[in-house]
Design a protein around this motif. Structure first.
Motif, PDB file in Angstrom:
ATOM      1  N   LEU A  30       0.838  -1.202   0.000  1.00  0.00           N
ATOM      2  CA  LEU A  30       0.000   0.000   0.000  1.00  0.00           C
ATOM      3  C   LEU A  30       0.873   1.252   0.000  1.00  0.00           C
ATOM      4  O   LEU A  30       2.011   1.224   0.492  1.00  0.00           O
ATOM      5  N   THR A  61      14.899   3.636   7.329  1.00  0.00           N
ATOM      6  CA  THR A  61      14.571   2.266   7.726  1.00  0.00           C
ATOM      7  C   THR A  61      13.052   2.078   7.854  1.00  0.00           C
ATOM      8  O   THR A  61      12.344   2.990   8.284  1.00  0.00           O
ATOM      9  N   GLY A  62      12.568   0.919   7.408  1.00  0.00           N
ATOM     10  CA  GLY A  62      11.150   0.569   7.576  1.00  0.00           C
ATOM     11  C   GLY A  62      10.185   1.203   6.592  1.00  0.00           C
ATOM     12  O   GLY A  62       8.979   1.223   6.839  1.00  0.00           O
ATOM     13  N   LYS A  65      11.466  -0.761   1.425  1.00  0.00           N
ATOM     14  CA  LYS A  65      12.422  -1.077   0.343  1.00  0.00           C
ATOM     15  C   LYS A  65      12.511  -2.587   0.123  1.00  0.00           C
ATOM     16  O   LYS A  65      12.441  -3.071  -1.000  1.00  0.00           O
ATOM     17  N   THR A  66      12.667  -3.331   1.226  1.00  0.00           N
ATOM     18  CA  THR A  66      12.789  -4.787   1.102  1.00  0.00           C
ATOM     19  C   THR A  66      11.446  -5.412   0.729  1.00  0.00           C
ATOM     20  O   THR A  66      11.389  -6.299  -0.124  1.00  0.00           O
ATOM     21  N   ALA A  67      10.375  -4.931   1.357  1.00  0.00           N
ATOM     22  CA  ALA A  67       9.049  -5.507   1.088  1.00  0.00           C
ATOM     23  C   ALA A  67       8.686  -5.336  -0.385  1.00  0.00           C
ATOM     24  O   ALA A  67       8.227  -6.280  -1.034  1.00  0.00           O
ATOM     25  N   TYR A 222       6.768   7.280   5.463  1.00  0.00           N
ATOM     26  CA  TYR A 222       5.300   7.278   5.456  1.00  0.00           C
ATOM     27  C   TYR A 222       4.789   8.367   6.395  1.00  0.00           C
ATOM     28  O   TYR A 222       5.399   8.630   7.433  1.00  0.00           O
ATOM     29  N   ARG A 234      -3.026  -4.859   7.928  1.00  0.00           N
ATOM     30  CA  ARG A 234      -2.380  -5.933   8.702  1.00  0.00           C
ATOM     31  C   ARG A 234      -3.268  -6.406   9.855  1.00  0.00           C
ATOM     32  O   ARG A 234      -3.400  -7.591  10.120  1.00  0.00           O
ATOM     33  N   ARG A 265       7.721  -0.593   9.890  1.00  0.00           N
ATOM     34  CA  ARG A 265       8.173  -1.659  10.807  1.00  0.00           C
ATOM     35  C   ARG A 265       7.842  -1.286  12.248  1.00  0.00           C
ATOM     36  O   ARG A 265       7.314  -2.088  13.014  1.00  0.00           O
TER      37      ARG A 265
END
Ligand SMILES: Nc1ncnc2c1ncn2[C@@H]1O[C@H](COP(=O)(O)OP(=O)(O)OP(=O)(O)O)[C@@H](O)[C@H]1O
Length: 419
Positions: A30, A61-62, A65-67, A222, A234, A265
């Motif tokens: 999202l 961080t969080g 990027k990885t998701a 965000y 979630r 995160r």
């Protein structure tokens, strides 16, 4: 009827707690439309069977990027399998992911050499893996090129936390040029670097910057509304209906925006911890009080984690300050910290640094907020000297807990006479 068990909770909050785990790949991403569409453009050539591109992803961080990377690369693999079913000339794609954090067992900084070894091992079967030391760098690179060439097709290499390789960026130079430099002939390499360190990009050598940063994808933080949207999604999968309210979601989002500059995160962890606290206290309603308590718990854990993230010598210094503090000997002068640090380093089988070498780490620890330094002036006779102690956020317990988390036994020391 199931037997009564001491592990059973009277009240259950979670329907599926895995949805709030760090390694959960969300089905829908999202609030990341812009970054996603740029990222899709980077990956498109692979789907079309054209030479792959390189890209550099950055953002705090969080922020996904990885998701997003996992989501899009999974989708790319699925779509290619489908396309290949009807293609005369199927696309051969291999995706290799390596996280550059903690590739060394000694706690030293990761180097390009270790990343090359990790890539070789990622591409080999467990019985053919190589050790993390003892090979000449060129031998490791040629093993890597052999593996890549044998695969052929497109090899997309994703290096997460790429800033961990510090100043030596050889591998970022080598990989994208491997084909042009005739190190490989059957495969084409695409390289994606992911980082949350803004300064890393600026410090890259110009030749690396030109290739790796061919496309730069910025992931902004965000805002509270976006975090609410992510949390809603979630929570509806992870928690039983009626266990949380809009206010609880809003508070998690607001705290994560304020405390972590917009990390999903952090927001998810707050909700999960608040749910655990509610469950442990025997209630099925998560309240704002549980969220505040969760925040305190997580801050404690975050500090322990950031101690484990430091290099080995900084950890020995923190242990030295912990021992001095327990003996009521802080603030302590540099030479006292050094004397205790030498014992600590020795006891973990490391070579202690000189006082000057240690001092650089000591001031860095103060800069990072682990320690506080006091500037003392004893007038003409005594001269000026510095003393160090833990900042408000750190104490001996957090340091010893970090050591235990790293599998290091916490040693006790007899603190010697004041120098
Ligand atoms: N847009 C999003 N939609 C759904 N979940 C998200 C989104 N962005 C992040 N998350 C979730 O937030 C958590 C952190 O995201 P992620 O690991 O992708 O962050 P990151 O930017 O890679 O951080 P780091 O730099 O610390 O590695 C993960 O659980 C991820 O699933």
């Amino acid at each position: 009827m199931a037997p009564d068990s001491i592990f059973e909770d009277e009240a259950e909050v979670f329907r599926n707690i895995e949805v709030l785990e760090e390694d959960y790949t969300p089905e829908t991403i999202l609030c990341r439309d812009e970054a996603m569409s740029e990222y899709i453009n980077v990956l498109k050539p692979i789907y079309k069977g054209r030479p792959p591109q390189n890209a550099f992803l950055y953002g705090d961080t969080g922020v996904g990027k990885t998701a997003v990377t996992n989501h899009l690369t999974n989708q790319l693999e699925r779509d290619i399998v489908q396309k290949n079913e009807e293609a005369d000339d199927p696309i051969n794609l291999t995706i290799v992911k390596v996280n550059c954090q903690n590739l060394t067992s000694t706690g030293e900084e990761t180097s390009s050499y270790q990343v090359a070894i990790a890539l070789v091992n990622e591409l080999r079967s467990p019985k053919d893996m190589i050790a993390s030391t003892g090979y000449a760098p060129q031998a490791v690179y040629s093993m890597l090129y052999d593996e890549i060439d044998e695969l052929g097709g497109t090899v997309l290499i994703i290096l997460d936390e790429v800033d961990r390789i510090g100043g030596d960026d050889t591998i970022l130079y080598e990989l994208p040029r491997a084909r042009a430099n005739e190190k490989i002939e059957n495969a084409r390499i695409g390289l994606v670097g992911i980082s949350n360190d803004y300064t890393f990009r600026t410090n890259l050598s110009p030749k690396v910057k030109d290739t790796l940063c061919e496309t730069e994808l910025k992931f902004p933080a965000y805002n509270a509304n976006q975090l609410r949207e992510i949390l809603h999604d979630r929570a509806s999968r992870a928690l039983h209906d009626g266990t949380y309210t809009e206010d609880v979601i809003a508070l998690c989002a607001a705290l994560a925006t304020r405390e972590s500059s917009g990390s999903a995160r952090k927001a998810i962890n707050l909700l999960r911890r608040a749910g655990e606290i509610a469950e442990n206290t025997g209630t099925t309603s998560i309240t704002e009080r549980h969220v505040h308590q969760a925040k305190d718990d997580l801050e404690y854990g975050d500090m322990v984690d950031s101690i484990t993230d430091q290099d080995a010598h900084k950890q020995y210094i923190l242990a030295a300050v912990a021992h001095l503090s327990q003996a009521d000997r802080t603030p302590a002068r540099v030479k006292e910290v050094h004397r205790t640090y030498e014992h600590v380093a020795d006891s973990y089988g490391a070579d202690p640094l000189s006082q000057r070498g240690m001092y650089n780490h000591l001031t860095k620890l103060a800069m990072l907020g682990f320690l506080t330094s006091h500037d003392n002036n004893e007038g003409i006779k005594g001269g000026q000297y510095y003393e160090f102690e833990f900042s408000d956020e750190v104490d001996s317990k957090k340091v010893s807990e970090a050591f235990e988390q790293m599998g290091l036994t916490w040693q006790s020391f007899q603190i010697q006479q004041r120098l």
